[in-house]
Structure formats: structure tokens, C-alpha cells
Design a protein around this motif. Structure first.
Motif, PDB file in Angstrom:
ATOM      1  N   GLY A  96       0.825  -1.100  -0.006  1.00  0.00           N
ATOM      2  CA  GLY A  96      -0.011   0.000   0.170  1.00  0.00           C
ATOM      3  C   GLY A  96       0.957   1.228   0.078  1.00  0.00           C
ATOM      4  O   GLY A  96       0.392   2.201  -0.663  1.00  0.00           O
ATOM      5  N   TYR A  97       1.866   1.274   0.709  1.00  0.00           N
ATOM      6  CA  TYR A  97       2.966   2.451   0.803  1.00  0.00           C
ATOM      7  C   TYR A  97       3.359   2.595  -0.506  1.00  0.00           C
ATOM      8  O   TYR A  97       3.397   3.803  -0.805  1.00  0.00           O
ATOM      9  N   ILE A  98       3.868   1.702  -1.314  1.00  0.00           N
ATOM     10  CA  ILE A  98       4.613   1.515  -2.465  1.00  0.00           C
ATOM     11  C   ILE A  98       3.408   2.331  -3.599  1.00  0.00           C
ATOM     12  O   ILE A  98       3.783   3.301  -4.444  1.00  0.00           O
ATOM     13  N   PHE A  99       2.181   1.688  -3.422  1.00  0.00           N
ATOM     14  CA  PHE A  99       0.948   2.172  -4.240  1.00  0.00           C
ATOM     15  C   PHE A  99       0.707   3.725  -3.982  1.00  0.00           C
ATOM     16  O   PHE A  99       0.639   4.509  -4.904  1.00  0.00           O
ATOM     17  N   LYS A 100       0.929   4.151  -2.699  1.00  0.00           N
ATOM     18  CA  LYS A 100       0.737   5.362  -2.413  1.00  0.00           C
ATOM     19  C   LYS A 100       1.757   6.381  -2.951  1.00  0.00           C
ATOM     20  O   LYS A 100       1.398   7.478  -3.427  1.00  0.00           O
ATOM     21  N   PHE A 103       0.742   6.631  -6.902  1.00  0.00           N
ATOM     22  CA  PHE A 103      -0.320   7.151  -7.568  1.00  0.00           C
ATOM     23  C   PHE A 103      -0.749   8.233  -6.596  1.00  0.00           C
ATOM     24  O   PHE A 103      -1.722   9.051  -6.906  1.00  0.00           O
ATOM     25  N   GLY A 104      -0.173   8.736  -5.527  1.00  0.00           N
ATOM     26  CA  GLY A 104      -0.675   9.756  -4.835  1.00  0.00           C
ATOM     27  C   GLY A 104      -1.282   9.397  -3.485  1.00  0.00           C
ATOM     28  O   GLY A 104      -2.068   8.247  -3.527  1.00  0.00           O
ATOM     29  N   ASP A 105      -1.979  10.437  -2.725  1.00  0.00           N
ATOM     30  CA  ASP A 105      -2.476  10.165  -1.425  1.00  0.00           C
ATOM     31  C   ASP A 105      -4.076   9.633  -1.528  1.00  0.00           C
ATOM     32  O   ASP A 105      -4.615   8.871  -1.228  1.00  0.00           O
TER      33      ASP A 105
END
Length: 159
Positions: A96-100, A103-105
């Protein structure tokens, strides 16, 4: 004489077998040393042995020799399951941190909504007079007709 001959041949065979086993053991030790020097897993094993943590792991292995009916087996099994569950949860958080980061918050979706309000001509004219009295700009558009009543369309964003 034949029994002495057989005993001597057995002795020679056992000496040859022991020499062969010794050579194989030396090769195994050489491969093990090379593995410990060249791989990460080998380096970790060497570090554990140097830090005297190997005794701890040997004690755990000794406690498991009693089989599946011992309390230590059940305790280690529970710790193992908790560790697996914790590692899965950590994997999801890291993913999830990598996707955040990629792609942003937040993902924001904006929609434009058209509100259609049906009013009579007299309501429309009253509204225009009130605007004129307050000093606001008067809408000069002509209302459209729908089913014998006057209709005015308004556009705006949904809050």
C-alpha cells in the motif's frame, strides 16, 4: 589361510572406504566453506554461529525432539502462525505504501450535476423582481415551456 585372506581383504576394503569417506567429507567441508563465503544465506549462518545464537536454535531443536505432543511444540507452532500472519499484514502495508508513492494520496472524482427546476412564469418573474430590488444581475434568458408550465434550467456543481 583363506579366512586370514578374507580378513585382510575386508580390512583393505574398510581402509579404502574410510579414505574415500574422508575425501568426500573434505570436499563437503570445502563446498560448505565456499557457500558460506559467497552467498547471503551462508553469511547469515556464519554470523549466527559467531554470535553464539546457534546454541539458542539448537536448544529449540532439542525441545522439539519430543514430538507433536509437547508444550514447546505447540508454543513454537503458535509463534510460527503469528509470525506468518504478521508478515502478511506487513506485506500488505508495504504494498500500500508503494502504491501510495506511485499514485498519490487520494483519488478525487468530480461530477457536474444538472438540476432541473420546474417553476411557473409568475414565480420566475417574482424572483427576477427580488433580484432587481437587491441590486443583483437579472437573468435575461427566456424560460422554456414544458407541459403547459414554464421551466427554467439551472446548472451547478454538487456539494
Amino acid at each position: 589361510m583363506p579366512s586370514e585372506n578374507n580378513e585382510f581383504l575386508d580390512y583393505v576394503d574398510s581402509v579404502n572406504r574410510k579414505e574415500k569417506e574422508k575425501e568426500e567429507w573434505e570436499k563437503t567441508l570445502q563446498w560448505k566453506k565456499e557457500w558460506r563465503e559467497t552467498t547471503y544465506a551462508g553469511m547469515i549462518i556464519a554470523f549466527v554461529e559467531r554470535s553464539d545464537a546457534a546454541r539458542f536454535f539448537e536448544a529449540i531443536a532439542d525441545s522439539l525432539e519430543g514430538g507433536e505432543d509437547t508444550a514447546s511444540f505447540y508454543a513454537i507452532k503458535i509463534v510460527y502462525r503469528v509470525g506468518i500472519i504478521t508478515s502478511c499484514i506487513m506485506f500488505v502495508f508495504i504494498l500500500g505504501y508503494i502504491f501510495k508513492m506511485l499514485f498519490g494520496d487520494e483519488i478525487v472524482i468530480e461530477q457536474e450535476v444538472v438540476l432541473v427546476e420546474e417553476i411557473t412564469r409568475s414565480q420566475y418573474e417574482a424572483e427576477q423582481r427580488e433580484k432587481k430590488m437587491r441590486g443583483e444581475k437579472v437573468d435575461e434568458t427566456i424560460p422554456t415551456v414544458k407541459k403547459q408550465s414554464k421551466v427554467r434550467q439551472r446548472r451547478g456543481k454538487r456539494d
